[in-house]
Design a protein around this motif. Sequence first.
Motif: not given
Length: 382
Positions: A59-64, A199-200
């Motif tokens: 989720f956090f990767l997608i959020s970035g 990273g996102g």
Amino acid sequence: MAQKRPRLAVLDGLRLVAALMVVFCHYTASNDAWGKPAKTLFPELHRVTQYTWVGVEVFFLISGFVICMSSWGKKLGDFVVSRVTRLYPAYWFALILTVTVITLFPEVRQVRSWTDVLVNFTMLQEGFRVHSVDGVYWTLFVEMKFYLLFAIVVWRGVTYRQCVLFCGLWTVASMIMQVAPSDFLDMWTEPSFTPYFVGGIALYLVHRFGPNLLLGGIVLFSFVLAELQVSRRVLRLQYDTTNVHHTIPAWPAQLVVAGAFLFMTLLALGVFNRIQWRWLTVAGAMTYPLYLLHQAIGLAVLHHLRNRVPALPLVLGVVAAMLLLSWLVHRFVERPVSKWLGKAMKQGMADLRRHSDPPIREERSAVASVPPEEPVKMLTRT
């Protein structure tokens, strides 16, 4: 110059997969609902779902990626409106429904204090060290801190340079936190999750402007740090009720993180651009309500039916019911309330801008509006 690209429908599908990972972790790897070790009920499934909490990291990767994409070209006020209307309507409804369910059925989760419930409506309870009504809410505070930090970039103007600078500074700050611990830095740098957001962001820049050595270096650096941080998370979580009495290796969680970075890299490079299935958009819309609703409510249902329905069919039935409830919440609560809240907030922002001019500017405009011959007439009359 950035080229216009098609909608990233696959990203919506990945969001739902990440949410379902967390759902199955809570339902089949946690002991809370069953009154016995979940491992005995799901001996094979448990081997997998004891790691699917990594859906939060996904989720956090997608959020970035998504926040960088959705804030491009927006002013700070527009950014604030978009985040508030995205986060709060479904959250408020989920909070009310969750409080109702766990008040009526308090065997698994309970309301500790009605003051705590009121504070939960702000979504800032973690910052004030107030108990979250539902355990999943802690991630929302992590997200909100990311929004507040990225708002600095939005305020200055979201550009390639500003995003790269933000990624570098945030990574350095999280590293300083590791060697010189500070409560303040720990709160704002979130070193366990920084690599995913950074990273996102870098992957969105790859998507928008194309790959190069600089962006590739940021993504690779973030991936290595993510692998380190998720291994540390395994060590912290392996003594939780999910995995009582035995330790687990870190490599499966690291493999999930590697898969998420690989998938997002392929997405950023346009590999999935031709996939435009409409149901993926629906899946993405259901994700946030599903995440908010599933834990406390789902555990209460599982607990009450655990002796009446076989465990696996019960879990699958509750997951299906939660998906349906999530769609209903999105369709009949989130969409209309977000629309109303957005209009109200835009009016508030317009008033803020209109009434924020310095008083001296108003005085000068008033003086300038007086005809030059008016003072002469006044002297003549006197």
